[in-house]
Design a protein around this motif. Structure first.
Motif, PDB file in Angstrom:
ATOM      1  N   UNK A 117       0.754  -1.067  -0.040  1.00 41.08           N
ATOM      2  CA  UNK A 117      -0.058  -0.200   0.031  1.00 41.08           C
ATOM      3  C   UNK A 117       0.927   1.127  -0.222  1.00 41.08           C
ATOM      4  N   UNK A 118       2.237   1.380   0.264  1.00 40.86           N
ATOM      5  CA  UNK A 118       3.024   2.196   0.178  1.00 40.86           C
ATOM      6  C   UNK A 118       3.441   2.234  -1.514  1.00 40.86           C
ATOM      7  N   UNK A 119       3.170   1.331  -2.222  1.00 41.91           N
ATOM      8  CA  UNK A 119       3.523   1.391  -3.453  1.00 41.91           C
ATOM      9  C   UNK A 119       2.342   1.358  -4.640  1.00 41.91           C
ATOM     10  N   UNK A 120       0.878   1.044  -4.225  1.00 40.99           N
ATOM     11  CA  UNK A 120       0.071   0.864  -5.185  1.00 40.99           C
ATOM     12  C   UNK A 120      -0.905   2.028  -5.063  1.00 40.99           C
ATOM     13  N   UNK A 121      -1.248   2.623  -6.014  1.00 40.53           N
ATOM     14  CA  UNK A 121      -2.138   3.854  -6.039  1.00 40.53           C
ATOM     15  C   UNK A 121      -1.837   4.755  -4.558  1.00 40.53           C
ATOM     16  N   UNK A 122      -0.410   5.124  -4.630  1.00 36.94           N
ATOM     17  CA  UNK A 122       0.082   5.729  -3.668  1.00 36.94           C
ATOM     18  C   UNK A 122      -0.645   7.033  -3.255  1.00 36.94           C
ATOM     19  N   UNK A 123      -1.146   7.921  -3.990  1.00 40.08           N
ATOM     20  CA  UNK A 123      -1.604   9.173  -3.729  1.00 40.08           C
ATOM     21  C   UNK A 123      -2.885   8.814  -2.979  1.00 40.08           C
ATOM     22  N   UNK A 124      -3.660   7.775  -3.193  1.00 40.69           N
ATOM     23  CA  UNK A 124      -5.186   7.411  -2.658  1.00 40.69           C
ATOM     24  C   UNK A 124      -4.514   6.933  -1.221  1.00 40.69           C
ATOM     25  N   UNK A 125      -3.872   5.766  -1.249  1.00 39.82           N
ATOM     26  CA  UNK A 125      -3.497   5.253   0.255  1.00 39.82           C
ATOM     27  C   UNK A 125      -2.808   6.307   0.955  1.00 39.82           C
ATOM     28  N   UNK A 126      -1.854   7.182   0.526  1.00 36.28           N
ATOM     29  CA  UNK A 126      -1.289   8.226   1.267  1.00 36.28           C
ATOM     30  C   UNK A 126      -2.650   9.333   1.897  1.00 36.28           C
ATOM     31  N   UNK A 127      -3.416   9.467   0.990  1.00 36.52           N
ATOM     32  CA  UNK A 127      -4.598  10.499   1.322  1.00 36.52           C
ATOM     33  C   UNK A 127      -5.164   9.590   2.602  1.00 36.52           C
ATOM     34  N   UNK A 128      -5.773   8.526   2.291  1.00 32.48           N
ATOM     35  CA  UNK A 128      -6.603   7.876   3.537  1.00 32.48           C
ATOM     36  C   UNK A 128      -5.868   7.548   4.575  1.00 32.48           C
ATOM     37  N   UNK A 129      -4.590   7.443   4.453  1.00 32.24           N
ATOM     38  CA  UNK A 129      -3.598   7.302   5.726  1.00 32.24           C
ATOM     39  C   UNK A 129      -3.641   8.608   6.446  1.00 32.24           C
TER      40      UNK A 129
END
Length: 401
Positions: A281-293
């Motif tokens: 999740x640090x590598x896949x659809x990164x901007x989305x996962x970082x947004x949710x994080x």
């Protein structure tokens, strides 16, 4: 008068011809003078928004205009009233009203069987941008509200349909500081590289997996019924298609941004080489996962820990993961397989955390070498591919229809 055809961004090779012709003056200006013509970027943006939301999809265009007006006024009101006595209530109300159009889009088909009139391509990503700005205004990170800059950020056309999700302060910095001609040469090189790689990913590899292999394997799997080797093959083929198609799109979006002199963040970084699901999740659809994080998980964790809802931080973290990924599942759609996809990833992350704690405690007894690293990548890859099989909805078709 030129009649521009309706086109989904980056889906048609002809789209790129229009794109390169429109961007050529911008490229030359940046390359020679290191400047942008703001008025020209506005014209190009309007042109490509018309191509994506005009013509036969004019209803989406009307919905987009109404949505932008709604969000612009909402953020303006929040910015000016965020420090009143009921600041906390005003904040939660602003966030609720910001996501309300997206909620209607997701819920209406489930309730009435008809699509919501307020929906349009990319509404999720615009909503993430708007909520991000409201939250950062509350934090004090964004101290000024420029309506034109806000709309410019919201409607940045290279990323409007499916991301990547940029951050307002980073975008504003790029607007105010165009790259020098020397630096823009690097941007231009990266942009061209992204376009060539994107064509390889989306129109060659992605097309082969999605349009050639997947229909054949799906037909055989449905005919065979139940669990079969064809179903396993479908799982891997769909996973490859999903990656190459979406990664190809993202390369086009980032590449277009580079050509315009914007350093839009990348969305994928060799995700199938991840050695655990957290790294994935640090590598896949990164901007989305970082947004949710950053805007969901971290804020939820802060609340749970501050109010001491759970005595154990581990329990709080696990609850946070399940809440986060369940929300991500709901965002994709109100179907059992999207919810199962979210819960599956939450369970994997909780198990990964437990394993990492166990491994740290017993590191002297657990081997760590190239073989174990490759084995971890293998396990993660297969766990992810199974999650994509759930996500595809193919199991719903296979077993329940």
């Amino acid at each position: 008068m030129i009649d521009f055809p309706h086109m989904i961004p980056y889906a048609n090779p002809i789209y790129f011809i229009y794109l390169l012709i429109a961007l050529l003056p911008m490229i030359l200006t940046l390359l020679i003078k290191g400047k942008r013509w703001a008025w020209y970027q506005v014209l190009v943006t309007l042109l490509f928004l018309y191509m994506s939301f005009g013509g036969e999809d004019w209803k989406q265009g009307v919905a987009l205009i109404g949505y932008v007006i709604w969000q612009t006024i909402l953020v303006w009101f929040y910015f000016h009233y965020r420090q009143k006595k009921n600041a906390s209530k005003i904040f939660y109300l602003a966030v609720f009203l910001a996501i309300l159009p997206l909620v209607l889009v997701k819920v209406m088909p489930f309730v009435s069987g008809h699509a919501s009139l307020v929906g349009f391509l990319g509404i999720s990503y615009l909503t993430f941008k708007s909520v991000q700005i409201i939250m950062e205004m509350r934090d004090g990170s964004i101290k000024e509200y420029n309506i034109f800059r806000y709309i410019e950020f919201l409607l940045f056309f290279p990323t409007i349909s499916s991301g990547p999700i940029d951050r307002y302060r980073r975008f504003e910095k790029d607007v105010e500081n165009p790259p020098t001609p020397e630096k823009y040469v690097d941007f231009l090189g990266k942009g061209i590289h992204n376009f060539f790689l994107g064509f390889l990913y989306k129109f060659i590899i992605g097309y082969y997996f999605g349009q050639v292999l997947m229909p054949v394997v799906a037909k055989i799997a449905l005919k065979t019924g139940g669990f079969s080797w064809e179903l396993v093959a479908y799982m891997y083929i769909y996973s490859m298609y999903l990656f190459f198609d979406f990664a190809g799109y993202s390369l086009f979006a980032v590449g277009t941004s580079y050509l315009m002199g914007y350093d839009t963040p990348i969305n994928f970084n060799k995700p199938f080489l991840s050695w655990n699901i957290k790294e994935f999740w640090n590598r896949w659809h990164m901007t989305l996962s970082f947004w949710f994080r950053d805007y969901v998980y971290m804020r939820l964790m802060f609340t749970l820990i501050k109010k001491k809802v759970f005595k154990s931080r581990i329990v709080a973290s696990n609850v946070g993961y399940f809440a986060l990924f369940l929300l991500m599942g709901v965002w994709h759609g109100l179907t059992w397989y999207y919810l199962a996809y979210g819960l599956y990833h939450a369970a994997l992350i909780c198990l990964t955390d437990a394993w990492l704690r166990f491994k740290k405690k017993h590191k002297e007894h657990i081997p760590s070498n190239k073989f174990t690293h490759v084995f971890a990548i293998f396990l993660t890859f297969n766990a992810v591919c199974f999650s994509f099989l759930i996500f595809s909805g193919f199991l719903d078709t296979l077993f329940f229809k």
